[in-house]
Design a protein around this motif. Structure first.
Motif, short mmCIF file in Angstrom:
data_model
loop_
_atom_site.label_atom_id
_atom_site.label_comp_id
_atom_site.label_asym_id
_atom_site.label_seq_id
_atom_site.Cartn_x
_atom_site.Cartn_y
_atom_site.Cartn_z
N TRP A 71 0.80 -1.22 0.00
CA TRP A 71 0.00 0.00 0.00
C TRP A 71 0.84 1.27 0.00
N SER A 72 2.12 1.16 0.21
CA SER A 72 2.95 2.36 0.10
C SER A 72 3.30 2.62 -1.37
N ARG A 73 3.09 1.64 -2.23
CA ARG A 73 3.30 1.81 -3.67
C ARG A 73 1.97 2.06 -4.39
N PHE A 74 0.98 1.24 -4.10
CA PHE A 74 -0.36 1.36 -4.67
C PHE A 74 -1.34 1.36 -3.48
N PRO A 75 -1.75 2.53 -3.00
CA PRO A 75 -2.57 2.60 -1.78
C PRO A 75 -3.94 1.96 -1.91
N LEU A 76 -4.51 1.66 -0.74
CA LEU A 76 -5.87 1.13 -0.64
C LEU A 76 -6.83 1.99 -1.48
N GLY A 77 -7.61 1.33 -2.32
CA GLY A 77 -8.58 2.04 -3.15
C GLY A 77 -8.10 2.40 -4.54
N THR A 78 -6.84 2.11 -4.87
CA THR A 78 -6.34 2.40 -6.21
C THR A 78 -7.11 1.54 -7.22
N HIS A 79 -7.70 2.21 -8.20
CA HIS A 79 -8.54 1.57 -9.22
C HIS A 79 -7.76 1.61 -10.52
N PHE A 80 -7.56 0.46 -11.15
CA PHE A 80 -6.78 0.42 -12.39
C PHE A 80 -7.37 -0.57 -13.37
N ARG A 81 -6.93 -0.42 -14.62
CA ARG A 81 -7.36 -1.32 -15.69
C ARG A 81 -6.12 -1.89 -16.36
N ILE A 82 -6.16 -3.18 -16.63
CA ILE A 82 -5.07 -3.82 -17.37
C ILE A 82 -5.31 -3.55 -18.85
N ALA A 83 -4.34 -2.94 -19.50
CA ALA A 83 -4.52 -2.50 -20.89
C ALA A 83 -4.82 -3.66 -21.84
N SER A 84 -4.15 -4.78 -21.68
CA SER A 84 -4.30 -5.89 -22.65
C SER A 84 -5.60 -6.66 -22.50
N THR A 85 -6.21 -6.65 -21.32
CA THR A 85 -7.42 -7.44 -21.09
C THR A 85 -8.66 -6.59 -20.80
N ASN A 86 -8.46 -5.32 -20.51
CA ASN A 86 -9.53 -4.39 -20.09
C ASN A 86 -10.17 -4.78 -18.76
N GLU A 87 -9.58 -5.69 -18.02
CA GLU A 87 -10.09 -6.05 -16.69
C GLU A 87 -9.79 -4.92 -15.72
N GLU A 88 -10.75 -4.63 -14.85
CA GLU A 88 -10.57 -3.58 -13.85
C GLU A 88 -10.41 -4.19 -12.48
N TYR A 89 -9.52 -3.59 -11.71
CA TYR A 89 -9.22 -4.05 -10.35
C TYR A 89 -9.20 -2.87 -9.41
N ILE A 90 -9.37 -3.18 -8.12
CA ILE A 90 -9.22 -2.18 -7.08
C ILE A 90 -8.36 -2.79 -5.97
N ILE A 91 -7.39 -2.03 -5.51
CA ILE A 91 -6.53 -2.50 -4.43
C ILE A 91 -7.34 -2.47 -3.14
N ASP A 92 -7.62 -3.65 -2.59
CA ASP A 92 -8.35 -3.74 -1.32
C ASP A 92 -7.71 -4.77 -0.39
N ASP A 93 -6.50 -5.19 -0.75
CA ASP A 93 -5.82 -6.22 0.01
C ASP A 93 -4.31 -5.98 -0.06
N TYR A 94 -3.58 -6.64 0.82
CA TYR A 94 -2.12 -6.62 0.77
C TYR A 94 -1.63 -8.02 1.11
N GLY A 95 -0.37 -8.28 0.81
CA GLY A 95 0.19 -9.58 1.10
C GLY A 95 1.62 -9.44 1.55
N THR A 96 2.07 -10.32 2.42
CA THR A 96 3.42 -10.22 2.98
C THR A 96 4.50 -10.26 1.91
N ALA A 97 4.31 -11.06 0.87
CA ALA A 97 5.32 -11.18 -0.18
C ALA A 97 5.38 -9.95 -1.08
N LEU A 98 4.40 -9.06 -0.98
CA LEU A 98 4.34 -7.88 -1.84
C LEU A 98 5.06 -6.67 -1.25
N ILE A 99 5.33 -6.70 0.05
CA ILE A 99 5.91 -5.55 0.74
C ILE A 99 7.30 -5.28 0.18
N GLY A 100 7.53 -4.02 -0.20
CA GLY A 100 8.82 -3.63 -0.76
C GLY A 100 8.95 -3.90 -2.25
#
Length: 173
Positions: A71-100
């Motif tokens: 969340w220090s890179r992509f904070p809670l609530g960040t809404h994005f779309r993957i260009a190649s698939t047009n799928e939309e996501y929202i950051i609402d979770d974090y994981g230990t392996a993602l930190i840093g």
């Protein structure tokens, strides 16, 4: 029995208003901030974290799907779309392996979809940046975990820079 013409027009107007009022307008990808070659992985609800995201809601695999990040890179609530698939996501979770890391973990509805996604580098369009303040509010009570403390420290550092930049701007005015 035939309805009067003005009643037909009124009903048509009401129906059109309802359709337009219920429509959701998608942000324009060309006006969104594009980030190229973001590393993505996938996870599902059958893994260790279970079926709930970091804010206690069920992980979503429908129109706007759940995603996890540092969340220090992509904070809670960040809404994005993957260009190649047009799928939309929202950051609402974090994981230990993602930190840093700059990796985003995408929620998939089942293990097969998760495995099929694997690891991909994709271009994303940020439709709306999340909130560092909301991220800190959720993370604050969880600081007993070292990985949460890392995110909080990085968010506080960013916030300190923002405050310092704002005060130096005020001094120069």
């Amino acid at each position: 029995m035939q309805m009067p013409k003005c009643l037909n027009l009124t009903l048509a107007g009401v129906a059109a208003s309802l359709v337009v009022g219920c429509a959701t307008q998608k942000p324009d990808v060309t006006s969104a901030q594009r980030i190229q070659r973001v590393r993505t992985t996938a996870y599902t609800h059958t893994e260790r974290g279970g079926p709930r995201n970091a804010v206690g809601d069920r992980l979503c695999g429908h129109h706007v799907m759940s995603a996890a990040s540092d969340w220090s890179r992509f904070p809670l609530g960040t809404h994005f779309r993957i260009a190649s698939t047009n799928e939309e996501y929202i950051i609402d979770d974090y994981g230990t392996a993602l930190i840093g890391t700059d990796t985003i973990d995408l929620y998939k509805a089942n293990r097969l979809a998760m495995k099929q996604w694997g690891v991909r580098h994709v271009d994303i369009a940020i439709l709306e940046w999340g909130s560092e303040e909301k991220s800190l509010k959720v993370l604050g009570p969880r600081c007993k975990h070292h990985y949460v403390r890392k995110m909080v420290a990085a968010l506080e550092k960013k916030r300190g820079k923002t405050v310092a930049q704002a005060s130096s701007t005020r001094r120069s005015l």
